[in-house]
Design a protein around this motif. Structure first.
Motif, PDB file in Angstrom:
ATOM      1  N   PHE A 109      -1.223  12.589 -48.821  1.00  0.00           N
ATOM      2  CA  PHE A 109      -1.753  12.490 -47.454  1.00  0.00           C
ATOM      3  C   PHE A 109      -1.269  13.653 -46.574  1.00  0.00           C
ATOM      4  O   PHE A 109      -1.821  13.890 -45.499  1.00  0.00           O
ATOM      5  N   LEU A 110      -0.234  14.382 -47.046  1.00  0.00           N
ATOM      6  CA  LEU A 110       0.283  15.477 -46.234  1.00  0.00           C
ATOM      7  C   LEU A 110      -0.707  16.626 -46.116  1.00  0.00           C
ATOM      8  O   LEU A 110      -0.723  17.331 -45.097  1.00  0.00           O
ATOM      9  N   LYS A 111      -1.540  16.833 -47.149  1.00  0.00           N
ATOM     10  CA  LYS A 111      -2.485  17.955 -47.119  1.00  0.00           C
ATOM     11  C   LYS A 111      -3.478  17.841 -45.963  1.00  0.00           C
ATOM     12  O   LYS A 111      -3.587  18.756 -45.134  1.00  0.00           O
ATOM     13  N   PRO A 112      -4.250  16.752 -45.863  1.00  0.00           N
ATOM     14  CA  PRO A 112      -5.177  16.664 -44.718  1.00  0.00           C
ATOM     15  C   PRO A 112      -4.455  16.580 -43.378  1.00  0.00           C
ATOM     16  O   PRO A 112      -4.963  17.089 -42.367  1.00  0.00           O
ATOM     17  N   THR A 113      -3.272  15.974 -43.352  1.00  0.00           N
ATOM     18  CA  THR A 113      -2.530  15.887 -42.092  1.00  0.00           C
ATOM     19  C   THR A 113      -2.138  17.268 -41.599  1.00  0.00           C
ATOM     20  O   THR A 113      -2.323  17.606 -40.418  1.00  0.00           O
ATOM     21  N   LEU A 114      -1.583  18.089 -42.509  1.00  0.00           N
ATOM     22  CA  LEU A 114      -1.205  19.442 -42.129  1.00  0.00           C
ATOM     23  C   LEU A 114      -2.420  20.273 -41.740  1.00  0.00           C
ATOM     24  O   LEU A 114      -2.353  21.093 -40.815  1.00  0.00           O
ATOM     25  N   ALA A 115      -3.532  20.076 -42.447  1.00  0.00           N
ATOM     26  CA  ALA A 115      -4.749  20.834 -42.133  1.00  0.00           C
ATOM     27  C   ALA A 115      -5.245  20.512 -40.726  1.00  0.00           C
ATOM     28  O   ALA A 115      -5.578  21.412 -39.941  1.00  0.00           O
ATOM     29  N   ILE A 116      -5.297  19.226 -40.385  1.00  0.00           N
ATOM     30  CA  ILE A 116      -5.770  18.833 -39.052  1.00  0.00           C
ATOM     31  C   ILE A 116      -4.798  19.309 -37.977  1.00  0.00           C
ATOM     32  O   ILE A 116      -5.209  19.885 -36.953  1.00  0.00           O
TER      33      ILE A 116
END
Length: 359
Positions: A109-116
């Motif tokens: 879940f860290l990938k989309p969180t960091l992207a946003i």
């Protein structure tokens, strides 16, 4: 018509959600309900009321946004759009390597969180830079503009943005200065200056509260009169304790000019090579010059230190000492200037009534 469409869309959308939400109930619960259709319509009616409330909020927000966009100059919209695009491009370029890292499944879940999060931060940074350097963006887009050619020839100097400090806003003379057109360029009001004004307006001390409210009222009037020039700058520096130090740092950061009437701030800013426009210096410079032999109409207000002297004041507060003017206290007469004296406390003019001068 558009307002009604927005509200109806939310009403029907939420009503549909409520109507179909009955299907989400567990099977044993639905079997116990004698009239499922009535429950569907009841849920649809309840959610349509919620949709009406949300629709009204959305319609009001849309109208406010539309009004704000109409009042915003097209140059500002264009430069903010360019800043937004540049910010998003940088965010994607910097965050792309993160998606190539082998992250365990429980932390995926860290990938989309960091992207946003990264996209929002860089988009906001791009818009902030566009507000600060909008004129430079426009020159890059249109290098053949008249302004760009004049800058290239050295016949036009770019106008530095002006930064208002708290004392200058409360003083109030900036409102008249902007009305005369003598001050050019964008006027920046930093967020920390607004916070200081609000703190003064909320103070328990009556004098501070009056000053703070006066500053907010003046700022509101100049923002209404010059909406295309007054910009609330979002910069703040949590690691810098005082407002004066923040103003100097902001001036250095954006190569701006401080507008103030604070003598100490002017000295500190000059030491740190920040340009200053002091309103008090301007007022001093434009005072009328009276030479010996000039006449002026003056009301004698009180007696002077010497027995025969009378004292009066010009509109700018300059004291005029009238020899043999004691007998004219309370009356207005025309006097002739004999000399002028510049002291540390200000300027002083000496004069005499024409009759005394003639004798």
């Amino acid at each position: 018509m558009l307002d009604a469409i927005i509200i109806l869309l939310f009403i029907f959308a939420l009503a549909g959600v409520g109507f179909d939400s009955v299907d989400l109930l567990p099977e044993p619960v639905r079997l116990q309900i004698s009239n499922v259709e009535a429950l569907r319509w009841l849920a649809a009616g309840f959610t349509s009321i919620i949709g009406l409330a949300i629709g009204l909020v959305a319609q009001t927000t849309y109208r406010r946004l539309e009004k704000r966009i109409r009042e915003t100059p097209i140059e500002t919209i264009l430069t903010r759009a360019v800043g937004l695009v540049i910010g998003l491009l940088i965010a994607n370029l910097m965050l792309a390597p993160i998606f190539l890292l082998p992250i365990p499944g429980e932390f995926s879940f860290l990938k989309p969180t960091l992207a946003i999060f990264g996209s929002v931060i860089f988009a906001f940074l791009g818009i902030s830079l566009a507000d600060t350097h909008g004129r430079t963006f426009l020159r890059l887009i249109n290098p053949n503009s008249l302004e760009t050619m004049l800058l290239a020839e050295g016949t036009l100097t770019p106008v530095a943005p002006k930064i208002l400090d708290t004392s200058c806003i409360i003083d109030g003379r900036i409102e008249q200065l902007l009305g005369t057109g003598f001050i050019e360029g964008q006027i920046l009001v930093p967020q920390f200056v607004l916070a200081e004004l609000q703190q003064l307006a909320d103070a328990s001390n009556d004098q501070k509260r009056v000053r703070g409210r006066r500053g907010l009222d003046i700022l509101g009037r100049i923002q209404e009169a010059f909406p295309e020039r007054i910009v609330i700058h979002s910069a703040d520096y949590d690691d810098i304790p005082t407002v004066d130090a923040k103003l100097v740092h902001l001036g250095q950061e954006i190569n701006g000019t401080l507008l103030t009437n604070d003598y100490n701030l002017s000295k500190v800013a000059n030491l740190q090579k920040v340009a200053i426009l002091n309103v008090n210096d301007l007022a001093q410079a434009i005072r009328p010059i009276y030479l010996p032999g000039d006449t002026l109409d003056l009301k004698i207000l009180k007696q002077g230190k010497e027995p025969a002297q009378g004292i009066g004041y010009l509109e700018d507060g300059t004291m005029v000492v009238v020899e043999e003017g004691r007998e004219y206290v309370g009356t207005e007469l025309r006097v002739v200037v004999t000399s002028a004296l510049q002291t540390a406390a200000g300027r002083m003019i000496f004069a005499k009534p024409p009759s005394i001068l003639a004798s």
